[in-house]
Write an enzyme that holds these catalytic residues in place. Structure first.
Site, PDB file in Angstrom:
ATOM      1  N   GLU A  21       4.433 -19.748  19.099  1.00  8.18           N
ATOM      2  CA  GLU A  21       3.926 -20.014  17.754  1.00  8.18           C
ATOM      3  C   GLU A  21       5.089 -20.304  16.814  1.00  8.18           C
ATOM      4  OE1 GLU A  21       0.742 -17.638  15.589  1.00  8.18           O
ATOM      5  OE2 GLU A  21       2.507 -17.112  14.378  1.00  8.18           O
ATOM      6  N   PHE A  23       5.877 -21.589  12.463  1.00  3.93           N
ATOM      7  CA  PHE A  23       5.267 -21.702  11.135  1.00  3.93           C
ATOM      8  C   PHE A  23       6.048 -22.701  10.294  1.00  3.93           C
ATOM      9  CE2 PHE A  23       8.316 -18.178  10.811  1.00  3.93           C
ATOM     10  CZ  PHE A  23       9.046 -18.525   9.682  1.00  3.93           C
ATOM     11  N   PRO A  24       5.421 -23.301   9.262  1.00  2.58           N
ATOM     12  CA  PRO A  24       6.096 -24.314   8.440  1.00  2.58           C
ATOM     13  C   PRO A  24       7.219 -23.705   7.608  1.00  2.58           C
ATOM     14  CG  PRO A  24       3.699 -24.447   8.197  1.00  2.58           C
ATOM     15  CD  PRO A  24       3.991 -23.161   8.906  1.00  2.58           C
ATOM     16  N   TRP A  53      -1.118 -22.275   9.678  1.00  2.00           N
ATOM     17  CA  TRP A  53      -1.621 -23.068   8.568  1.00  2.00           C
ATOM     18  C   TRP A  53      -0.940 -22.642   7.280  1.00  2.00           C
ATOM     19  CZ3 TRP A  53      -3.841 -27.472   8.030  1.00  2.00           C
ATOM     20  CH2 TRP A  53      -4.420 -27.833   6.810  1.00  2.00           C
ATOM     21  N   HIS A  81      -3.472 -24.134  13.638  1.00  2.00           N
ATOM     22  CA  HIS A  81      -4.222 -23.108  12.918  1.00  2.00           C
ATOM     23  C   HIS A  81      -4.972 -23.773  11.767  1.00  2.00           C
ATOM     24  CE1 HIS A  81      -1.794 -19.277  14.121  1.00  2.00           C
ATOM     25  NE2 HIS A  81      -1.747 -20.192  15.081  1.00  2.00           N
ATOM     26  N   GLY A 112      -8.318 -16.220   7.577  1.00  2.00           N
ATOM     27  CA  GLY A 112      -7.067 -16.254   6.819  1.00  2.00           C
ATOM     28  C   GLY A 112      -6.912 -15.067   5.901  1.00  2.00           C
ATOM     29  N   TYR A 153      -8.590  -8.601  17.511  1.00  2.00           N
ATOM     30  CA  TYR A 153      -7.824  -7.534  16.861  1.00  2.00           C
ATOM     31  C   TYR A 153      -7.914  -6.234  17.660  1.00  2.00           C
ATOM     32  CZ  TYR A 153      -8.085 -10.851  12.996  1.00  2.00           C
ATOM     33  OH  TYR A 153      -8.006 -11.978  12.223  1.00  2.00           O
TER      34      TYR A 153
END
Length: 620
Positions: A21, A23-24, A53, A81, A112, A153
């Protein structure tokens, strides 16, 4: 490819697989650094990556851009995502359209987290309240195009700690059309295994992917555990506390702890591990090394073709490319991204004749001027230039202007020959040794299905001094097994090729299939590559000040030397090209260039603009 199908293959083979994974990042430089890291981590062999996302505005746009780059240029199967946070239905539809256009076929649908300025999560007007609604919308809009993942979860989530209610919600998401589950990070393996049993007892049968967070530093470990409410096993807490001030020791100890956890997960019947990398490579790689999951002779990184495939929209069936971009995959993808169709089976059956202009993103030289001067030094003679090429062949530098990645083991068979050529002033940009049939499972040369054989012709591409070009071409034309193209930055092409059609330089023979010819040499693409090759050289020259010896030396090479490619069409001849160069050597190799002197040709003291160069006509 859908993630559920990858997971099914892993289960069937019994060989564990993994994914990453990302992330930006928040800065433009961070984005470029991450693209480079993603490209390198491709070499570890992940089944897929996912990209989180960035809710709202520019970060959301960046997520879509990163998905496109990962799919198209990096050739990474990507899961995007998508959250309900700050997302109305129009925004969701726009994101899905972008993912579809990028060739993406996997979505992780999430409710989210609430925006930072809000304590409680609230649906956006006209948006979705629950992830199950987002799943339903994606299924109704796109059918089975997207494989849809949802979150699980094992230890509860931030606004719900009732485990039974969370399992009910998970069942609702699955019933809405989800096809795989990715869990929140955890370190309590026994609780995870127990949770999986409860999920199955609910009648949920889709694959479960455990989320694994490698340990980089003690502080970040505690921070992530607190943020995610992840239980820290007491033995872990005690062991890490003792070395908390030594990052290297924490990483080493953490590697063993996380790898041990992963072994228990795999032993429980799970076949895939998903790593939350935090955009870092080292800790994740250390865990994979500890688990013996990185590429090796026992676990080779298998390729379907001898070059990295693009997974952009419409490109999954592409199986033919010119060899010229062998070491510049991203550039080739960028320059052909607007083609309506891509070669499948034969070059020329469906391809567009137009290559994108040189100002297209990703075409020019990478790195800043300062970085490139540090990498390649301040050459003052042809020998200095040649020494840079030799250093690349000996793995002393990781790249050249024409090769963005380190030299591969494929070149080992001819490395000494290449070194000798460069030391005599022939600057080798690209090459491949002849192969008279090796098993397609070979860890160095193999590609395609394991039950076939692959072949290739000897190929050389190099920059040749104007003092030697005529003699070299005369020698080539005396051998009927050789074909060549030679061209300067501006001017006509010299060639003995029988026509403009393609010449296959690699091919594979597999039972029950037509012969596959994935790499070719041909005229139009060589003209397009010629412009790019000389542009890259000029970009390198312009890393130096206009009056520096290095700039004038490199500019003079770009203005006066020929770019030459040679194919030996008898693939039985392993070293058939190198005798061409016997007794040939550039004169005055180590003579320093004088500022303002360019041997009467080419470079000017005030420099030459970097402008796209037009294709020359062909002279047979």
């Amino acid at each position: 490819m859908h993630i559920k199908d990858m997971l099914a293959e892993a289960e069937k083979s019994g060989r564990p697989t993994f994914s990453f994974e990302f992330f930006p990042p928040k800065t433009a430089q961070g984005v470029q650094n991450l693209y480079d890291r993603m490209d390198k981590m491709h070499g570890l062999g992940p089944s897929f990556i996912d990209i989180t996302w960035g809710a709202g505005g520019q970060l959301a746009d960046l997520t879509c851009e990163m998905v496109s780059v990962a799919q198209s240029q990096c050739g990474l199967e990507t899961c995007m995502h998508l959250t309900c946070t700050d997302m109305g239905k129009d925004a969701v539809n726009s994101a899905l359209k972008n993912a579809y256009s990028a060739g993406c076929t996997n979505i992780l649908a999430l409710r989210g987290d609430p925006p930072r300025e809000k304590e409680k999560w609230e649906a956006t007007e006209g948006g979705f309240l629950y992830a199950k609604e987002l799943v339903t919308h994606i299924r109704q809009t796109y059918g089975n195009h997207f494989d849809i993942g949802v979150a699980g979860y094992p230890e509860g989530c931030d606004d719900q700690d009732d485990p039974e209610l969370l399992l009910d919600h998970l069942k609702e998401k699955v019933d809405a059309g989800a096809t795989f589950i990715v869990t929140q990070m955890f370190y309590d393996v026994d609780n995870f295994v127990d949770w999986v049993s409860k999920v199955r007892a609910k009648g949920i049968t889709i694959p479960i992917v455990p989320g694994i967070m490698p340990i980089n530093t003690y502080a970040s470990f505690l921070r992530r555990c607190n943020h995610m409410n992840a239980t820290i096993p007491p033995k872990w807490a005690t062991a890490l506390e003792q070395v908390k001030n030594d990052d290297a020791a924490v990483r080493s100890l953490g590697t063993g702890l996380v790898a041990g956890m992963c072994r228990k997960i795999l032993a429980s019947g799970i076949h895939h591990l998903h790593f939350y990398t935090m955009n870092l490579a080292q800790a994740t790689r250390m865990v994979l090394d500890e688990l013996s999951l990185t590429p090796s002779d026992q676990r080779p990184l298998k390729q379907a073709l001898p070059w990295r495939q693009s997974l952009g929209l419409g490109r999954r069936e592409e199986d033919v490319r010119p060899i010229f971009w062998k070491n510049r995959n991203k550039s080739y993808v960028a320059r052909t991204q607007d083609w309506d169709e891509f070669p499948n089976g034969r070059w020329g059956d469906s391809r567009s004749p137009a290559f994108g202009e040189l100002d297209t993103y990703g075409i020019g030289l990478k790195g800043t001027n300062e970085q490139n001067r540090k990498l390649w030094g301040e050459p003052r003679s042809i020998k200095d230039i040649a020494d840079i090429f030799v250093k690349y062949l000996e793995k002393g530098v990781d790249s050249l202007p024409w090769s963005e990645a380190p030299i591969t083991s494929e070149a080992d068979a001819i490395k000494e020959d290449l070194i000798r050529l460069n030391k005599r002033g022939f600057l080798t940009i690209n090459s491949q040794p002849a192969i008279d049939g090796v098993k397609s499972s070979d860890p160095v040369y193999g590609w395609g299905p394991n039950n076939g054989y692959v072949y290739q012709k000897a190929y050389l591409e190099l920059l040749v001094s104007p003092t030697l070009i005529d003699e070299l071409i005369a020698r080539i034309e005396q051998n009927p097994d050789l074909t060549y193209y030679a061209v300067k930055k501006v001017g006509n092409v010299r060639t003995n090729a029988p026509g403009d059609g393609p010449n296959a330089v690699t091919w594979g023979v597999f039972p029950g299939k037509e012969i596959v010819q994935p790499t070719i040499v041909e005229t139009i693409s060589f003209l397009a590559w010629k412009d790019e090759a000389f542009r890259l050289g000029m970009d390198w020259a312009h890393c130096y000040s206009s009056l520096s010896p290095s700039r004038q030396l490199i500019e003079n090479i770009m203005e006066t030397w020929h770019l030459v490619n040679i194919v030996h069409n008898d693939f039985h001849q392993a070293r058939g090209l190198f005798p061409l160069f016997d007794d040939l050597e550039v004169a005055d190799l180590d003579k320093p260039v004088e500022v303002g002197e360019t041997n009467g040709v080419g470079a000017k003291p005030n420099g030459v603009e970097n402008i796209p160069l037009s294709n020359g006509s062909v002279k047979h």
